[in-house]
Design a protein around this motif. Structure first.
Motif, PDB file in Angstrom:
ATOM      1  N   SER A 180       0.822  -1.212   0.000  1.00  0.00           N
ATOM      2  CA  SER A 180       0.000   0.000   0.000  1.00  0.00           C
ATOM      3  C   SER A 180       0.858   1.265   0.000  1.00  0.00           C
ATOM      4  N   PHE A 181       2.115   1.172   0.414  1.00  0.00           N
ATOM      5  CA  PHE A 181       3.016   2.321   0.334  1.00  0.00           C
ATOM      6  C   PHE A 181       3.345   2.670  -1.111  1.00  0.00           C
ATOM      7  N   TRP A 191       0.877 -11.953  -7.399  1.00  0.00           N
ATOM      8  CA  TRP A 191       2.306 -12.219  -7.223  1.00  0.00           C
ATOM      9  C   TRP A 191       3.146 -11.167  -7.940  1.00  0.00           C
ATOM     10  N   SER A 192       2.739 -10.782  -9.142  1.00  0.00           N
ATOM     11  CA  SER A 192       3.532  -9.830  -9.936  1.00  0.00           C
ATOM     12  C   SER A 192       3.488  -8.423  -9.352  1.00  0.00           C
ATOM     13  N   THR A 193       2.335  -8.013  -8.785  1.00  0.00           N
ATOM     14  CA  THR A 193       2.273  -6.671  -8.196  1.00  0.00           C
ATOM     15  C   THR A 193       3.172  -6.587  -6.963  1.00  0.00           C
ATOM     16  N   LEU A 194       3.257  -7.670  -6.209  1.00  0.00           N
ATOM     17  CA  LEU A 194       4.163  -7.678  -5.059  1.00  0.00           C
ATOM     18  C   LEU A 194       5.617  -7.621  -5.502  1.00  0.00           C
ATOM     19  N   VAL A 195       5.951  -8.356  -6.564  1.00  0.00           N
ATOM     20  CA  VAL A 195       7.326  -8.322  -7.081  1.00  0.00           C
ATOM     21  C   VAL A 195       7.687  -6.916  -7.529  1.00  0.00           C
ATOM     22  N   ALA A 196       6.749  -6.260  -8.217  1.00  0.00           N
ATOM     23  CA  ALA A 196       7.022  -4.902  -8.701  1.00  0.00           C
ATOM     24  C   ALA A 196       7.146  -3.909  -7.549  1.00  0.00           C
ATOM     25  N   ALA A 197       6.360  -4.101  -6.500  1.00  0.00           N
ATOM     26  CA  ALA A 197       6.377  -3.155  -5.380  1.00  0.00           C
ATOM     27  C   ALA A 197       7.500  -3.430  -4.395  1.00  0.00           C
ATOM     28  N   ALA A 198       8.051  -4.647  -4.417  1.00  0.00           N
ATOM     29  CA  ALA A 198       8.994  -5.082  -3.379  1.00  0.00           C
ATOM     30  C   ALA A 198      10.168  -4.131  -3.148  1.00  0.00           C
ATOM     31  N   PRO A 199      10.821  -3.599  -4.209  1.00  0.00           N
ATOM     32  CA  PRO A 199      11.961  -2.707  -3.953  1.00  0.00           C
ATOM     33  C   PRO A 199      11.606  -1.441  -3.194  1.00  0.00           C
ATOM     34  N   HIS A 200      10.314  -1.079  -3.190  1.00  0.00           N
ATOM     35  CA  HIS A 200       9.882   0.165  -2.547  1.00  0.00           C
ATOM     36  C   HIS A 200       9.121  -0.080  -1.248  1.00  0.00           C
ATOM     37  N   MET A 201       9.000  -1.332  -0.839  1.00  0.00           N
ATOM     38  CA  MET A 201       8.280  -1.659   0.393  1.00  0.00           C
ATOM     39  C   MET A 201       9.203  -1.510   1.601  1.00  0.00           C
ATOM     40  N   PRO A 202       8.672  -1.171   2.767  1.00  0.00           N
ATOM     41  CA  PRO A 202       9.502  -1.145   3.982  1.00  0.00           C
ATOM     42  C   PRO A 202      10.110  -2.521   4.240  1.00  0.00           C
TER      43      PRO A 202
END
Length: 488
Positions: A180-181, A191-202
């Motif tokens: 959500s950040f 799964w793909s949205t989490l992979v894309a967001a992972a570098p910017h997640m806390p």
């Protein structure tokens, strides 16, 4: 054939077996409906990993047909087919009445359907629901014999596994919070949205979320120390159910761990998750080895072998890299062939000798001249000895560990595999070469062809896979590695 039609037919076959079996309520019809469903599922699943190496999304992104999910579906289809063949003879003798069989086969086909759905789910939340559904259906199969031991095993199974799955849900919520950040309060949790967001997640949310998911789905996989349900459920359920639990269900739950491991890798925070997976893998091997050495009950022996092999899978994915992924996927297939073979042999012995204790099982050569020989070969295969497929897959995983940062784990793995080889075959030595006593009675068992055929098919496949790694499969393993973000 389009991906949507392919998946629809794949799911339609067991769904029809459930509906028609319950509607007609005839034992022999239910047997053949379930067997026809299993054959259709295998025919449809066999080409799936090779047709859809590149991922295809369906139903507005809620389903994904990719190499990883398709490979697990193939493993499920193999176990479902072998178990459905064996169940015809076994359940005719195990059921208390003919009226139980339609219910059993409806649950059996429904269990297979739930495991064919879960690997192809693209939504992280819906995947959790699918895994919980497999638990609810299989609980009734574990307790199907309705004696005190099987009912206790069923309650233990649903309580322990559901508790673990609750932790996986909490981990999923933390990962959604982390996403959500990047995407805002509402977004599609794939799964793909989490992979894309992972570098910017806390990082703290990402790591904590994965560790909770690892414990939660690791409970379902049977990784130690979360494995406590597994020996009871595997030993008390009917032999075809035990084969499905070990050869198919555990792989299905591993999918969630592997897909979320790719999320942590994409963020550059994979060191801790990989180490956690390696540690759990080593600990599972230790627990498996200790209990295999001192085991006295035949199906619990097979159950602790499952704990061991899930540890091997965890090590393969934990070591990572193209070699680790390829070895783990190959091991998944080989285990899906070997473990049903062993449970079928155990089922034959239990029904013949009227006991689960290996001390009561002597003179296997005399009692089972054909299936006994196949069962013994299966015991050699499950220990990772050549020339069977598990030797090749375990050797590949060892190579991956030796070349990586966790060489210590590869060394421990090798030592424990040798110990398990000696202990496991020592039990079989006693059953085959031990002093033969003349018991008061032996229970005659029928349906020899239904019992021997699936065992022979599994052993033949294991032998072929131990001597020949099909070149076309390398592209599938490479596609799985690329889908998980692993670079050559």
């Amino acid at each position: 054939m389009s991906a949507s039609l392919h998946v629809a037919l794949l799911w339609l076959a067991p769904a029809l077996a459930v509906v028609l079996g319950l509607a007609l309520r005839r034992a022999r019809v239910s047997e053949w409906l379930n067997l026809a469903s299993a054959v259709a599922v295998f025919v449809l699943a066999a080409p799936l990993p090779f047709q859809f190496v590149a991922p295809v999304t369906l139903l507005h992104g809620y389903l994904i047909v990719d190499a990883l999910g398709s490979w697990v579906v193939l493993c499920v289809a193999i176990v479902y087919l072998l178990s459905s063949i064996y169940a015809i003879a076994y359940m005719r003798q195990a059921a208390h009445s003919e009226g139980q069989l339609p219910v059993f086969y409806a649950l059996f086909a429904g269990f297979a359907l739930s495991m064919l759905v879960a690997p192809l789910v693209n939504s992280v939340g819906v995947y959790w629901i699918a895994i919980e559904l497999t638990t609810l259906i299989s609980t009734f199969l574990v307790g199907f014999e309705r004696n005190a031991e099987s009912m206790e095993a069923a309650w233990k199974y649903i309580i322990v596994v559901s508790s673990g799955i609750s932790l996986a849900l909490l981990g999923t919520a933390l990962l959604y919070w982390g996403g959500s950040f990047v995407y805002g309060e509402t977004y599609m949790l794939s799964w793909s949205t989490l992979v894309a967001a992972a570098p910017h997640m806390p990082p703290v949310l990402l790591k904590m979320g994965f560790l909770l998911v690892l414990i939660g789905y690791g409970t379902k996989v049977g990784l130690a120390p979360m494995h406590t349900w597994l020996p009871d459920a595997h030993s008390e359920g009917p032999a075809p159910v035990s084969a499905m639990l070990s050869g198919a269900l555990l792989n299905t739950a591993m999918v969630g761990i592997v897909r979320l491991l790719a999320v942590t890798d994409a963020a550059g925070h994979g060191q801790l998750p990989h180490l956690a997976l390696v540690v759990l893998g080593v600990f599972s091997l230790v627990v498996g080895a200790l209990f295999i050495v001192r085991q006295r009950q035949v199906k619990r022996l097979m159950a602790y072998s499952s704990v061991e092999h899930m540890g091997v899978l965890a090590l393969g994915f934990g070591f990572g890299g193209p070699l680790g992924i390829a070895g783990a996927m190959y091991h998944m297939l080989n285990h899906s062939l070997a473990k049903p073979l062993l449970f079928f042999g155990a089922g034959n012995a239990m029904q013949r000798f009227g006991s689960k204790r290996m001390d009561d099982m002597r003179g296997m050569w005399r009692e089972f001249p054909v299936s006994g020989a196949i069962w013994l070969c299966g015991a050699v295969a499950i220990t990772g000895a050549p020339p069977f497929g598990l030797f090749l897959s375990e050797f590949t995983i060892l190579r991956a560990g030796w070349d990586g940062p966790h060489r210590w784990a590869a060394i421990v793995m090798l030592v424990l595999l040798i110990a398990i080889f000696v202990a496991f075959l020592n039990h079989f030595r006693a059953m085959y070469l031990g002093e033969v006593s003349e018991p008061a009675n032996r229970t005659p068992i029928g349906g020899a062809a239904w019992r021997v055929l699936p065992m022979a098919l599994a052993l033949g496949a294991l032998l072929i896979l131990g001597l020949w790694w099909p070149p076309s499969w390398q592209s599938v393993f490479s596609g799985i590695a690329q889908g998980l973000g692993v670079r050559p």
